[in-house]
Design an enzyme around this catalytic site. Structure first.
Site, PDB file in Angstrom:
ATOM      1  N   GLU A  61     -18.182 -18.467 130.970  1.00  0.00           N
ATOM      2  CA  GLU A  61     -18.091 -17.228 130.204  1.00  0.00           C
ATOM      3  C   GLU A  61     -17.838 -15.979 131.042  1.00  0.00           C
ATOM      4  OE1 GLU A  61     -17.932 -16.802 127.053  1.00  0.00           O
ATOM      5  OE2 GLU A  61     -18.417 -18.814 126.354  1.00  0.00           O
TER       6      GLU A  61
ATOM      7  N   SER B 277     -76.865 -26.356  99.396  1.00  0.00           N
ATOM      8  CA  SER B 277     -78.099 -26.388 100.183  1.00  0.00           C
ATOM      9  C   SER B 277     -77.874 -26.244 101.690  1.00  0.00           C
ATOM     10  CB  SER B 277     -78.837 -27.713  99.924  1.00  0.00           C
ATOM     11  OG  SER B 277     -79.249 -27.805  98.568  1.00  0.00           O
TER      12      SER B 277
END
Length: 688
Positions: free
Chosen positions: A81, A337
């Site tokens: 590139e 509980s």
């Protein structure tokens, strides 16, 4: 010597142009918005990705880190590139001249002159592809070079590069096509990742494999010409099969969401979760929920007691089930509980009672409130320890009446469990807190039980590995004294274990868990909470809409899951003392190793079920866990057939029907112990 006027004019023009460019640079900086909006990646404590969050429009855009990208890919990218990337200042004059010359000679555009920096500028501010846009991109490239280093420009480019569909950036592409980070890439993978951004939609391997294969081969040939690959290696890579697109990680769905909430603005979040344990418990929750019913959900929280680090969090048994998108660890429900141990703890600290204190479990009214036990019967004279172990209601309300309901609620709030209580204005009405008349989340119950397992010191839970989500230096809040915590833990450890489980004291290596179950009014919520072996675990089972499940209690619906979770959690705890859930040593009070046995080793012994015993089969169809002592690993057989093993590796047996069976345990030396047992069911009449 006096300079000519025209020379002075030229210098003045140059200076004016430079000043104008500086002003323009300041007034029109590049828009870095897209470069800062990145997907959030949530990992476990070891760095393994658990879940990735997309950005706008469902796009996957992961921030690139050049130090975590294969250097071979970087070299190949620059070769293809922008070969002079490290030499130019954003615009490459040589590339411009070369592109103009070749295009003019061919009569058409043959190659472009865009540098990687110019391409990055275009990705930040997309524009139509024309000459005017090219000029703007060149100016933006010069601006980026003034603001960023070359590596930072590369990272920005590799974060925004399109790879087709909703994929942006090399990390997103690597995850989608290879299922991992781009830290190590093969030649064919490097070539595909370079070819794709040039025409992302045309070259997608999942949609257009022929074009993807051709473009990949062209890049491989280019790399071979540049000497980055041998021709043979390039040809071999060109023949590799193309990848298909995979889904992004989506584990620990609710826990990852919680982590993101606790770390705003952070794109790489490392949690305290153990990925292996998390995955195993997610599978366990799904299996248990399937067995319980199509509309049942399960929430599980595993906390390292010492550090309060959350090691696994299951918000639901599955998002495909009713209420599955809701994080049920963070929804207030009646805890039944499960609060009773903390009522007695306050009474112990106040000097009102002790474990051996006797209480009257008889019908009693507290003004308009008249509690009764779950089975609607009363035991008469019992000790506090017995009342807690068997979850008797009247003694718990009596203890709460002594310490004060409002004071108890305030102590919970002070510890970090912010109960949701209807404001009745009546202290007597508040006595229902003892039986679950308050709303708490799974996380808050975990805070309380972690305090119980840590000498009564209450501290917040931490979800991030670096603990940045809590004030680690803040002092712990005292929920109870260490002596009381030790006494409550001792009582709860001796509570009746679930069917098929032997108490830890009778089975070597079994987890020593102090646990309590809870069932809310109308069977809406089934709870089990426990602490031991360095972990605190809370399990909630119920319907997310709060409708009842008649007959399903915490002991039946949640407690077996709690023990299964502890079994699995212990396998993920390191043997060394790292603070990561260290298991208690069952031989803490044993004599030194040379004195533990005199003479030869003993033959195996079956602890459960013992020889000649009668065992009632579990009505819910759960297998019995076989327990024994012996040298090395014991192999188990029932009527000559090998016994199965559960996820924790323990031998289990599900009796097919009532009757007599012979159980055998064989040690490494071939010595055998046998037990003849009778299995009874409900068809045999009531148990005695």
């Amino acid at each position: 010597m006096r300079l000519p006027v025209w020379v002075i004019g030229v210098h003045a023009a140059i200076l004016a142009m430079a000043a104008s460019l500086l002003v323009l640079d300041r007034l029109t900086p590049p828009d870095m918005g897209r470069g800062t909006e990145m997907s959030v990646v949530v990992t476990d404590s070891g760095g393994r990705a658990l879940r990735v969050f997309p950005v706008e429009d469902g796009r996957w855009r992961l921030a690139a880190d050049i130090d975590r990208i294969d250097p071979a890919f970087i070299d190949a990218l620059i070769e293809v590139e922008d070969q002079r990337f490290y030499d130019h200042d954003g615009v490459d004059p040589l590339a411009v001249i070369r592109a103009a010359f070749t295009s003019a000679r061919a009569g058409r555009i043959v190659s472009g002159a865009s540098t990687l920096t110019m391409q990055t500028a275009r990705l930040l501010e997309p524009r139509p592809r024309n000459l005017g846009s090219k000029i703007v991109e060149s100016w933006r490239a010069l601006q980026l070079e003034r603001r960023l280093t070359k590596d930072e420009i590369l990272e920005l480019y590799l974060s925004l590069t399109p790879y087709g569909g909703n994929l942006e950036g090399i990390r997103a592409a690597s995850w989608a096509y290879f299922g991992r980070e781009p830290e190590r890439l093969t030649a064919d993978q490097i070539a595909l990742l370079i070819a794709l951004p040039q025409s992302p939609e045309v070259r997608r391997p999942d949609l257009r494999p022929a074009q993807a294969r051709t473009s990949r081969a062209a890049i491989l040939d280019r790399l071979a010409e540049a000497g980055l690959l041998s021709p043979d290696r390039a040809a071999e890579a060109a023949g590799e099969p193309l990848p298909s697109r995979a889904d992004f990680p989506a584990e620990a769905w609710h826990a990852a969401e919680e982590a993101r909430r606790r770390a705003p603005g952070v794109t790489e979040i490392r949690t305290s979760l153990d990925g292996g344990l998390q995955a195993e418990l997610e599978a366990l929750a799904r299996a248990e929920a399937e067995e319980a019913g199509s509309d049942v959900q399960i929430a599980i929280l595993v906390v390292e007691t010492g550090s309060r680090a959350v090691r696994a969090a299951i918000g639901s048994a599955g998002r495909g089930r009713q209420g599955g998108w809701i994080d049920l660890t963070d929804r207030a429900r009646s805890p039944g509980s499960t609060l009773k141990p903390f009522i007695y703890a306050l009474a112990f600290d106040d000097g009102f009672a002790a474990a051996g204190t006797r209480m009257a479990d008889v019908p009693r009214a507290f003004n308009a409130y008249q509690p009764e036990n779950f089975d609607r019967s009363f035991r008469g004279d019992v000790t506090v320890a017995e009342a807690l172990q068997h979850s008797l209601n009247v003694p718990a309300v009596l203890a709460l009446d002594a310490v004060g309901a409002r004071r108890f609620a305030a102590s919970l709030d002070f510890a970090g469990a912010h109960g949701r209580i209807a404001d009745s204005g009546e202290d007597d009405a508040g006595l229902a807190i003892a039986l679950g008349g308050v709303g708490l989340t799974v996380r808050e119950v975990a805070v309380l039980y972690a305090a119980l397992g840590d000498g009564g010191a209450a501290r917040p839970l931490s979800w991030l590995e670096d603990r940045s989500d809590i004030d680690a230096d803040a002092p712990a809040q005292t929920l109870m004294t260490p002596e009381t915590a030790e006494e409550i833990v001792s009582i709860l450890r001796r509570a009746p274990h679930p069917g098929g489980r032997m108490p830890a004291e009778l089975s070597r290596g079994a987890p020593r868990i102090a646990f309590k179950t809870g069932t809310s009014w109308g069977f809406r919520d089934a709870w089990a909470a426990g602490t031991g072996d360095g972990f605190t675990v809370v399990v909630w089972v119920g319907r997310p809409d709060g409708t009842p499940r008649p007959g399903v209690t915490g002991r039946e619906g949640a407690l077996p899951i709690l023990f299964d979770v502890f079994d699995r959690a212990r396998r993920y705890a390191p043997e060394t003392d790292t603070g990561w859930g260290r298991a208690e040593t069952p031989d803490d009070h044993s004599p030194p190793a040379p004195l533990r046995r005199f003479g030869d080793t003993l033959p195996p012994e079956i602890v459960f079920p013992p020889d000649g015993s009668e065992v009632w089969a579990n009505e819910e169809g759960r297998p019995l866990v076989l327990a024994g002592r012996g040298t090395g690993r014991l192999d188990w057989f029932v009527d000559g057939a090998p016994a199965d093993r559960n996820g924790a590796g323990d031998p289990v047996w599900l009796p097919p029907q009532r009757g007599f069976y012979t159980i055998a345990a064989v040690d490494d030396a071939g010595r055998t112990a046998t037990a003849r047992v009778r299995i009874r069911t409900a068809a045999d009449g009531p148990a005695r």
